[in-house]
Scaffold this motif. Structure first.
Motif, short mmCIF file in Angstrom:
data_model
loop_
_atom_site.label_atom_id
_atom_site.label_comp_id
_atom_site.label_asym_id
_atom_site.label_seq_id
_atom_site.Cartn_x
_atom_site.Cartn_y
_atom_site.Cartn_z
N ARG A 438 0.67 -1.14 -0.08
CA ARG A 438 -0.37 0.20 -0.27
C ARG A 438 0.60 1.47 0.13
O ARG A 438 2.04 1.47 0.63
CB ARG A 438 -1.20 -0.10 0.65
N ASP A 439 0.62 2.23 -0.73
CA ASP A 439 -0.06 3.58 -0.47
C ASP A 439 2.18 3.82 -0.99
O ASP A 439 2.83 4.51 0.14
CB ASP A 439 0.61 4.22 1.30
N HIS A 461 -3.59 1.61 -3.70
CA HIS A 461 -2.95 3.18 -3.23
C HIS A 461 -1.34 2.75 -4.08
O HIS A 461 -0.97 3.30 -3.30
CB HIS A 461 -3.54 3.57 -2.16
#
Length: 573
Positions: A438-439, A461
């Motif tokens: 993620r991210d 993401h």
């Protein structure tokens, strides 16, 4: 059972005070006691599993609120996995015969920290013997030079995760080692936190921050319950590595790189890792339910709402295409595309529509291109027999595609397709299971004949989730890929493998992007609510797209352009 007249509830309360070895002994008394120990699953076994400092919740990080089917089984799997690093202990004995008569040496525990036996990790390693445990007490340990591991040891942080930080660059030269409950940071002189070229390394419940980890074949690694913050894991020619229940956060590049063909030279740990993988509960259930039933009600309503779903094919003009025989007067070659709608009329379009902008600068584009859009109105689900669509529609034809096919489950498809089943059962290179990416910028990069298998992961993401390039092979089963800033899965330069049972949605570009002679099998996926097309095939990309649900994407369900040549069968829009 003969229990002196005590109710079972009281026996459970008494047994709840026993430690793990005592529970094991009690389960061997008789069948009744064995069943009684099993009945402690939601009480004592749960306490043991959650109270272990070397592991986390069995469903961390993706579903930490969901309890496992059996706490005892989850604890057992972790316990067995944590002992993998010691499996070669007998191999180090000079003689198996003499070892039977030789008293086993007890493992020592060397304590490191203020007020303890050693004040640094390097000084403890200088005195360590085979399979000793080095216990680091709370504090920050910064090593000024590279640490070379010459003998198998276990390095464990005392207390809660985060209380012991190790700033070091470690080069493993021994056959095996284990590191647990530590926070790793790079030393001032090197971004590499850990490296091994031939041995086996096992990480349990560790955090890695702002550095690199390198494993070169025939070396192997086993990583579980670890967090990687802006950390790059580089696996080169590895025969087998397992990354399980890990979290990758904030990568500036891709989080995991799998490069090179799996080494034919395998170390001692390979067979044990393979056995551990086969003994783990499968993520693929015996019977797959219809994927549509797993959608939420809102998505299901949108899936069956009346709308236009289409396959767009953009290719060179052919004798069967309308523009090949009589081009429109005044039109410039290559300056526009033609669309065939449900009314059979051709409508001029600009050449940069839909996913045409996805073509890389190195792609050669034909001067004369046509787009054929196959449109239909969804009337509602009804059983029909499906077939393949391999070419453009006839001039002026209005093609009505079926609103929904009766799709086979993934299990049914695998039973029919032996090649796909072989891919599912194969384990080579890197296995990434139940992890969260993620991210960050990228998830997993598989390149230069690398091989990777990804099961039950979440990619969200990111700029992209997975890239498979340069003759590499991936197997992706039951992953969730959403809200990527580019394509979810990207294959190019003869990448291939199996993409099956995944949920791919809300991505800024195509859910799956296939280019430059890549040839994957895309099977039984949900690809929906993308901001552009569901699947894009271009630049001599191939592939078999079968039994997928592709719906509610902003542009085409499948977009084929620039000599893309996939086989599309049994779509449900």
């Amino acid at each position: 059972m003969e229990a002196g007249g005590l109710p079972l509830e009281l026996w459970r309360m008494i047994l709840a005070y026993l430690h793990l070895p005592d529970l094991g002994r009690c389960s061997l008394v008789c069948r009744a006691w064995y069943e009684l120990i099993l009945s402690l699953d939601s009480t004592r076994w749960r306490q043991l599993c959650l109270g272990c400092t070397e592991c986390r919740h069995p469903n961390w990080p993706n579903q930490p609120d969901v309890e496992p089917e059996s706490w005892r089984e989850a604890f057992k799997q972790h316990y067995l996995a944590s002992k993998t690093w010691t499996k070669n202990a007998l191999d180090l004995e000079s003689s198996v015969c003499f070892s039977l008569f030789r008293r086993r040496r007890e493992r020592r525990t060397l304590s490191v920290g203020p007020g303890h036996e050693f004040d640094s990790l390097s000084s403890a390693l200088a005195m360590a013997s085979l399979y000793d445990r080095i216990m680091l007490f709370p504090g920050v340990y910064e090593e000024q030079g590279e640490i070379i591991l010459k003998v198998p040891v276990e390095i464990v942080g005392h207390g809660k995760l985060g209380e012991v930080a190790l700033l070091a660059s470690i080069d493993q030269h021994c056959s095996t080692t284990r590191l647990c409950n530590l926070v790793f940071m790079p030393a001032w002189f090197s971004p590499i936190m850990y490296k091994t070229t031939s041995g086996h390394v096992q990480f349990d419940n560790c955090n890695f921050e702002n550095g690199h980890i390198q494993v070169h074949g025939p070396g192997t690694c086993q990583v579980k319950f670890c967090t990687f913050k802006n950390t790059h894991v580089f696996l080169h020619n590895v025969p087998l590595c397992v990354l399980e229940n890990c979290e990758f956060v904030g990568s500036e590049n891709n989080s995991v790189t799998v490069e090179g063909h799996p080494s034919a030279d395998k170390n001692w740990a390979y067979k044990y890792l393979l056995g551990l993988i086969k003994s783990s509960p499968p993520l693929l259930p015996p019977e797959d339910s219809d994927f549509l039933m797993s959608l939420d009600l809102e998505s299901r309503d949108q899936a069956w709402s009346p709308r236009t779903c289409d396959i767009v094919i953009e290719g060179s003009q052919s004798p069967t295409s309308p523009a090949a025989s009589s081009p429109k007067p005044g039109s410039k070659a290559g300056s526009q595309e033609a669309e065939v709608g449900s009314d059979g009329e051709r409508v001029a379009q600009t050449s940069d529509s839909s996913d045409g902008g996805l073509s890389p600068s190195g792609e050669e584009e034909d001067e004369d291109q046509l787009t054929y859009r196959l449109s239909y109105q969804v009337q509602g689900p009804r059983p029909v027999l499906g077939g393949s669509f391999l070419g453009p529609p006839l001039p002026g034809a209005s093609i009505q595609l079926p609103s929904c096919l009766v799709l086979n489950s993934l299990q049914q498809e695998l039973q029919k397709d032996k090649e796909a089943m072989a891919l599912v059962n194969s384990v080579q290179g890197c296995l990434i299971r139940k992890c969260l990416f993620r991210d960050g910028k990228g998830g997993v990069l598989v390149c230069s004949y690398g091989q990777a298998k990804m099961e039950g992961n979440i990619f969200r993401h990111l700029t992209y989730a997975v890239r498979c390039i340069h003759n590499s092979k991936i197997v992706m089963l039951r992953n969730d890929i959403y809200r990527c800033r580019a394509s979810g899965i990207f294959l190019r330069l003869e990448g291939g493998g199996l993409i099956a049972g995944n949920n791919i949605y809300h991505n800024a570009e195509a859910g799956v992007d296939i280019r430059k002679k890549s040839n994957p099998l895309i099977l039984c996926n949900q690809i929906h609510h993308g901001l552009r097309s569901g699947i894009v095939v271009l630049g001599n990309g191939k592939g078999i797209i079968r039994n997928n649900q592709i719906f509610s994407n902003k542009e085409a369900g499948i977009y084929i352009l620039y000599h893309g040549n996939p086989i599309v069968r049994y779509l449900c829009h």
